[in-house]
Design an enzyme around this catalytic site. Structure first.
Site, PDB file in Angstrom:
ATOM      1  N   SER A 193      51.196 -38.614  26.706  1.00 36.46           N
ATOM      2  CA  SER A 193      51.811 -39.407  27.788  1.00 36.46           C
ATOM      3  C   SER A 193      53.334 -39.437  27.661  1.00 36.46           C
ATOM      4  O   SER A 193      53.907 -40.486  27.355  1.00 36.46           O
ATOM      5  CB  SER A 193      51.209 -40.819  27.840  1.00 36.46           C
ATOM      6  OG  SER A 193      51.091 -41.420  26.576  1.00 36.46           O
ATOM      7  N   GLY A 252      50.851 -34.086  16.879  1.00 34.68           N
ATOM      8  CA  GLY A 252      50.998 -34.106  15.421  1.00 34.68           C
ATOM      9  C   GLY A 252      51.633 -35.371  14.879  1.00 34.68           C
ATOM     10  O   GLY A 252      51.801 -35.522  13.667  1.00 34.68           O
TER      11      GLY A 252
HETATM   12  N1  LIG Z   1      51.730 -27.521  26.448  1.00 32.17           N
HETATM   13  C1  LIG Z   1      51.174 -28.472  25.692  1.00 32.17           C
HETATM   14  N2  LIG Z   1      51.906 -29.570  25.376  1.00 32.17           N
HETATM   15  C2  LIG Z   1      51.338 -30.551  24.618  1.00 32.17           C
HETATM   16  N3  LIG Z   1      50.063 -30.514  24.126  1.00 32.17           N
HETATM   17  C3  LIG Z   1      49.305 -29.423  24.420  1.00 32.17           C
HETATM   18  C4  LIG Z   1      49.833 -28.360  25.205  1.00 32.17           C
HETATM   19  N4  LIG Z   1      48.858 -27.418  25.327  1.00 32.17           N
HETATM   20  C5  LIG Z   1      47.776 -27.862  24.678  1.00 32.17           C
HETATM   21  N5  LIG Z   1      48.028 -29.078  24.116  1.00 32.17           N
HETATM   22  C6  LIG Z   1      46.979 -29.867  23.434  1.00 32.17           C
HETATM   23  O1  LIG Z   1      46.676 -30.929  24.347  1.00 32.17           O
HETATM   24  C7  LIG Z   1      46.786 -32.191  23.704  1.00 32.17           C
HETATM   25  C8  LIG Z   1      47.597 -33.169  24.563  1.00 32.17           C
HETATM   26  O2  LIG Z   1      46.869 -33.555  25.693  1.00 32.17           O
HETATM   27  P1  LIG Z   1      47.246 -34.901  26.447  1.00 32.17           P
HETATM   28  O3  LIG Z   1      46.238 -35.058  27.527  1.00 32.17           O
HETATM   29  O4  LIG Z   1      47.370 -35.985  25.445  1.00 32.17           O
HETATM   30  O5  LIG Z   1      48.694 -34.559  27.039  1.00 32.17           O
HETATM   31  S1  LIG Z   1      49.511 -35.326  28.183  1.00 32.17           S
HETATM   32  O6  LIG Z   1      49.394 -36.781  27.929  1.00 32.17           O
HETATM   33  O7  LIG Z   1      48.932 -34.979  29.489  1.00 32.17           O
HETATM   34  O8  LIG Z   1      50.905 -34.855  28.077  1.00 32.17           O
HETATM   35  C9  LIG Z   1      47.508 -31.958  22.400  1.00 32.17           C
HETATM   36  O9  LIG Z   1      46.850 -32.819  21.480  1.00 32.17           O
HETATM   37  P2  LIG Z   1      47.614 -33.666  20.327  1.00 32.17           P
HETATM   38  O10 LIG Z   1      48.102 -32.634  19.352  1.00 32.17           O
HETATM   39  O11 LIG Z   1      46.525 -34.528  19.754  1.00 32.17           O
HETATM   40  O12 LIG Z   1      48.715 -34.478  20.948  1.00 32.17           O
HETATM   41  C10 LIG Z   1      47.322 -30.483  22.101  1.00 32.17           C
HETATM   42  O13 LIG Z   1      46.193 -30.292  21.278  1.00 32.17           O
HETATM   43  N1  LIG Z   2      51.055 -42.798   8.730  1.00 34.71           N
HETATM   44  C1  LIG Z   2      50.356 -41.785   9.293  1.00 34.71           C
HETATM   45  N2  LIG Z   2      49.621 -42.020  10.412  1.00 34.71           N
HETATM   46  C2  LIG Z   2      48.921 -41.028  11.008  1.00 34.71           C
HETATM   47  N3  LIG Z   2      48.884 -39.740  10.564  1.00 34.71           N
HETATM   48  C3  LIG Z   2      49.584 -39.442   9.449  1.00 34.71           C
HETATM   49  C4  LIG Z   2      50.343 -40.438   8.769  1.00 34.71           C
HETATM   50  N4  LIG Z   2      50.937 -39.859   7.702  1.00 34.71           N
HETATM   51  C5  LIG Z   2      50.549 -38.570   7.707  1.00 34.71           C
HETATM   52  N5  LIG Z   2      49.730 -38.299   8.757  1.00 34.71           N
HETATM   53  C6  LIG Z   2      49.124 -36.969   9.045  1.00 34.71           C
HETATM   54  O1  LIG Z   2      49.696 -36.480  10.274  1.00 34.71           O
HETATM   55  C7  LIG Z   2      48.735 -35.710  10.989  1.00 34.71           C
HETATM   56  C8  LIG Z   2      48.603 -36.275  12.385  1.00 34.71           C
HETATM   57  O2  LIG Z   2      47.724 -35.466  13.156  1.00 34.71           O
HETATM   58  P1  LIG Z   2      46.987 -36.011  14.439  1.00 34.71           P
HETATM   59  O3  LIG Z   2      46.409 -37.357  14.188  1.00 34.71           O
HETATM   60  O4  LIG Z   2      46.039 -34.937  14.905  1.00 34.71           O
HETATM   61  O5  LIG Z   2      48.205 -36.168  15.476  1.00 34.71           O
HETATM   62  P2  LIG Z   2      48.163 -36.227  17.078  1.00 34.71           P
HETATM   63  O6  LIG Z   2      46.826 -36.757  17.494  1.00 34.71           O
HETATM   64  O7  LIG Z   2      49.305 -37.128  17.443  1.00 34.71           O
HETATM   65  O8  LIG Z   2      48.378 -34.802  17.534  1.00 34.71           O
HETATM   66  C9  LIG Z   2      47.423 -35.758  10.202  1.00 34.71           C
HETATM   67  O9  LIG Z   2      47.316 -34.590   9.401  1.00 34.71           O
HETATM   68  C10 LIG Z   2      47.623 -37.003   9.300  1.00 34.71           C
HETATM   69  O10 LIG Z   2      46.899 -36.910   8.072  1.00 34.71           O
END
Ligand SMILES: Nc1ncnc2c1ncn2[C@@H]1O[C@H](COP(=O)(O)OS(=O)(=O)O)[C@@H](OP(=O)(O)O)[C@H]1O
Ligand SMILES: Nc1ncnc2c1ncn2[C@@H]1O[C@H](COP(=O)(O)OP(=O)(O)O)[C@@H](O)[C@H]1O
Length: 206
Positions: free
Chosen positions: A105, A34
């Site tokens: 990561s 997020g």
């Molecule tokens: N336990 C747990 N912790 C963190 N994230 C979780 C978990 N389970 C599922 N997800 C989902 O998997 C996305 C992260 O995967 P990654 O391959 O980037 O993770 S890692 O680098 O191996 O830690 C992550 O995506 P992002 O929200 O885009 O970061 C989540 O959608």
């Molecule tokens: N400066 C910014 N850069 C990136 N995302 C932002 C920013 N400000 C607000 N956001 C919001 O934060 C959220 C980030 O979600 P996402 O890109 O899926 O995060 P992640 O891939 O790290 O899980 C989106 O809803 C995006 O619109």
């Protein structure tokens, strides 16, 4: 000793760079779920593509659907996840591409391993810095609410660690900047580094 015999292609990395007219770089986004990794990685890939760069995006959720579908979120499997991604990115860099990646990561050690695998001069570490409270407020996928209820084990920031980079190449603070402001910083940092260093490079003779 395994019975494997790696061989060298007849085409050098310099020849590939000259043909594609760009410097291959891995733009490695790291940050909490997020924080904004996917948003910014998608926007950067889109920008670079339309500027004529040969670019490809690797994203955690996507790779965990295919190549890494056998891996969990235990510390060991996260490390294996990142090691495989680094090896894939290395092949893409050797092919001459610009690679943008978005993986949590969470461990400094595994990010260091990526740097070693792809090579120091082809690695750009971008810390997508956003406080946990703000990520949790965004909760774009509803995962934090589930993690707080104990429905997702080992969730980064809640029940698993995130080690922030101490010396990233670039840091964007997504709770304080708009998406466009963060993107502008990225473009200003990344684009000069992917521009071809030599306009007409290696020969293409057989
Ligand atoms: N336990 C747990 N912790 C963190 N994230 C979780 C978990 N389970 C599922 N997800 C989902 O998997 C996305 C992260 O995967 P990654 O391959 O980037 O993770 S890692 O680098 O191996 O830690 C992550 O995506 P992002 O929200 O885009 O970061 C989540 O959608
Ligand atoms: N400066 C910014 N850069 C990136 N995302 C932002 C920013 N400000 C607000 N956001 C919001 O934060 C959220 C980030 O979600 P996402 O890109 O899926 O995060 P992640 O891939 O790290 O899980 C989106 O809803 C995006 O619109």
């Amino acid at each position: 000793m395994k019975h494997i015999f790696p061989f060298q292609s007849k085409i050098s990395n310099a020849q590939r760079k000259a043909q594609l007219q760009q410097e291959p770089q891995l733009v490695w986004f790291t940050g909490l779920s997020g924080s904004g990794k996917s948003t910014l990685a998608l926007r950067l890939e889109h920008y670079l593509f339309h500027r004529g760069h040969k670019v490809f995006l690797l994203d955690g959720d996507n790779l965990r659907n295919g190549l890494n579908r056998d891996l969990s979120f235990s510390p060991q499997d996260r490390k294996e996840n990142i090691r495989r991604v680094a090896e894939v990115a290395k092949l893409m860099l050797d092919a001459g591409l610009v690679v943008v990646s978005a993986f949590i990561s969470p461990y400094a050690e595994e990010r260091e391993l990526v740097r070693q695998i792809v090579g120091e001069n082809r690695f750009i570490e971008v810390f997508v810095n956003c406080p946990l409270a703000e990520c949790e407020k965004r909760d774009t996928k509803g995962l934090y609410a589930k993690a707080r209820k104990g429905l997702i084990p080992e969730f980064t920031g809640i029940s698993a660690p995130y080690e922030a980079p101490l010396l990233p190449d670039l840091e964007v603070r997504t709770s304080e900047e708009s998406i466009d402001e963060s993107l502008l910083q990225l473009i200003q940092f990344v684009e000069p580094r992917v521009l071809a260093k030599e306009k007409v490079g290696a020969t293409f003779g057989l």
